[in-house]
Design an enzyme around this catalytic site. Structure first.
Site, mmCIF file in Angstrom:
data_model
loop_
_atom_site.group_PDB
_atom_site.id
_atom_site.type_symbol
_atom_site.label_atom_id
_atom_site.label_comp_id
_atom_site.label_asym_id
_atom_site.label_seq_id
_atom_site.Cartn_x
_atom_site.Cartn_y
_atom_site.Cartn_z
ATOM 1 N N ARG A 62 0.823 -1.213 0.000
ATOM 2 C CA ARG A 62 0.000 0.000 0.000
ATOM 3 C C ARG A 62 0.852 1.255 0.000
ATOM 4 O O ARG A 62 0.414 2.312 -0.428
ATOM 5 C CB ARG A 62 -0.944 0.005 1.201
ATOM 6 N N ALA B 123 -3.418 -10.750 -1.350
ATOM 7 C CA ALA B 123 -3.885 -9.687 -0.449
ATOM 8 C C ALA B 123 -5.362 -9.831 -0.119
ATOM 9 O O ALA B 123 -6.202 -9.973 -1.003
ATOM 10 C CB ALA B 123 -3.637 -8.323 -1.100
ATOM 11 N N SER C 199 -9.212 -19.438 1.220
ATOM 12 C CA SER C 199 -9.133 -19.917 2.601
ATOM 13 C C SER C 199 -10.042 -21.127 2.769
ATOM 14 O O SER C 199 -10.996 -21.307 2.016
ATOM 15 C CB SER C 199 -9.575 -18.809 3.568
ATOM 16 N N TYR D 160 -17.740 -23.976 5.981
ATOM 17 C CA TYR D 160 -18.748 -23.371 6.847
ATOM 18 C C TYR D 160 -20.136 -23.406 6.200
ATOM 19 O O TYR D 160 -20.260 -23.351 4.981
ATOM 20 C CB TYR D 160 -18.386 -21.918 7.179
ATOM 21 N N LYS E 173 -14.254 -14.110 2.072
ATOM 22 C CA LYS E 173 -13.364 -15.016 1.351
ATOM 23 C C LYS E 173 -14.142 -15.889 0.364
ATOM 24 O O LYS E 173 -13.675 -16.173 -0.744
ATOM 25 C CB LYS E 173 -12.589 -15.904 2.327
ATOM 26 N N PRO F 19 -5.850 -22.099 2.217
ATOM 27 C CA PRO F 19 -5.101 -22.427 3.443
ATOM 28 C C PRO F 19 -6.038 -22.619 4.630
ATOM 29 O O PRO F 19 -7.059 -21.930 4.758
ATOM 30 C CB PRO F 19 -4.219 -21.197 3.665
ATOM 31 N N VAL G 197 -2.982 -20.809 9.414
ATOM 32 C CA VAL G 197 -1.561 -20.799 9.063
ATOM 33 C C VAL G 197 -0.733 -20.419 10.287
ATOM 34 O O VAL G 197 -1.016 -19.423 10.966
ATOM 35 C CB VAL G 197 -1.288 -19.805 7.911
#
Length: 345
Positions: free
Chosen positions: A39, A91, A133, A139, A169, A192, A195
């Site tokens: 950024r 990101a 993710s 979920y 996500k 992932p 982590v």
């Protein structure tokens, strides 16, 4: 696609991130040229300082460029990706506490992903690896609490009590797949699990803050919350091997070792390794956790996971990419050692 066939740098968004720094390091050690985004250019030296001690060839830093880009703005994205061979979009916001307005997390994740993909398309980049993710996988379905979630599973974005992060996500990955199909991009999504492992510098992510919290004995008892886990070096390696493996195009790849870890397991591992620390290992009754959540937003954000064991199947990375997962019990201890040695906890 491999290093020999790459005709330009690999573009890595969010290069200041916990996982991203390992990706940058591994790419440089493999001989790639890397163009990373941050950024602010004020953080360029932070990235260089983080990877420099671990380079097999110190001159590899000459193959690293950092550009200033904001995922919430269009400015500069197309020009920054010109001449790049592939995009690794890592990101995305990962808040330890969930915002009152879910759109604060959802919109940046979705819009930022589409902004990066649009820039890639405009710059002629076809190959894309996206960091998603396991929260986009496991979920919203009771079935995934009774078996390991696989790449075929998708989180239900309309499920009650779904956190803004999980929804962000999931929607961002869905948007990426739709964009890739419409625009002919060769996309792989990496999913992932939690982590863990020593960061490359003191600018680390939310998962390390969990270790910090345990070391500081911030909670009088440990909530029965846990996650499928993966070592940070392993997940970085999965990204790069996926980039180099055409067989992953069009696939999702979960990153998860065999070890599911409750926070209590993490606390026990830390207490055994560092007995002089005041780490709390006593398990908190669910009623107490719900009471604490009234006063602590960090606890409130993980209430939907209280007592739920959501495992994830990381076999695709092992079978398709040859990943040999590290035991994340060691990763937890190494992360704690990092914090202790640097006086950060």
């Amino acid at each position: 696609m491999n290093q020999a066939t790459m005709n330009g740098p690999i573009f890595v968004t969010g290069a200041t991130g916990y996982i991203a720094k390992y990706i940058v390091l591994k790419l440089l050690n493999r001989g790639y040229h890397v163009r990373g985004s941050a950024r602010s250019l004020g953080r360029a030296q932070e990235i260089r300082d983080a990877v420099a001690p671990h380079l097999t060839d110190p001159s590899a830093l000459d193959r690293l460029d950092i550009v200033a880009l904001d995922l919430s703005k269009d400015d500069g994205w197309h020009a920054a990706m010109e001449g790049c061979a592939a995009l690794l979009h890592t990101a995305s916001p990962f808040p330890i506490t969930q915002p009152k307005n879910p759109e604060e997390t959802i919109r940046p994740a979705v819009d930022g992903t589409l902004r990066a993909l649009n820039a890639a398309k405009a710059a002629g980049i076809k190959r894309v690896v996206l960091t998603s993710s396991t929260v986009a996988v496991s979920y919203g379905s009771e079935a995934t609490t009774q078996r390991k979630a696989t790449e075929e599973d998708w989180t239900d974005t309309e499920a009650p009590n779904l956190t803004p992060y999980a929804k962000s996500k999931t929607l961002a990955e869905r948007a990426a797949w739709d964009f890739a199909e419409t625009n002919g991009l060769d996309l792989t999504a990496i999913n992932p699990s939690f982590v863990i492992g020593p960061p490359l510098d003191a600018n680390y992510g939310t998962s390390i803050e969990v270790i910090e919290r345990i070391l500081a004995a911030k909670d009088p008892m440990v909530p029965q919350i846990g996650f499928a886990t993966v070592d940070v070096e392993d997940i970085a390696e999965i990204h790069i091997r996926a980039l180099e493996t055409d067989a992953t195009i069009g696939l999702r790849v979960i990153g998860a070792c065999e070890r599911f870890m409750w926070f209590q397991d993490m606390a026990h591992a830390i207490k055994v390794a560092f007995p002089e620390r005041r780490s709390v290992t006593r398990l908190a009754p669910a009623m107490i956790v719900r009471l604490l959540a009234l006063f602590d937003p960090a606890i409130r954000g993980v209430l939907p996971d209280l007592g739920r064991k959501r495992e994830a199947d990381g076999s695709r990375a092992r079978e398709l990419l040859g990943i040999e997962y590290r035991d994340t019990k060691e990763s937890v201890v190494d992360a704690a050692r990092f914090l202790i040695d640097r006086g950060l906890a």
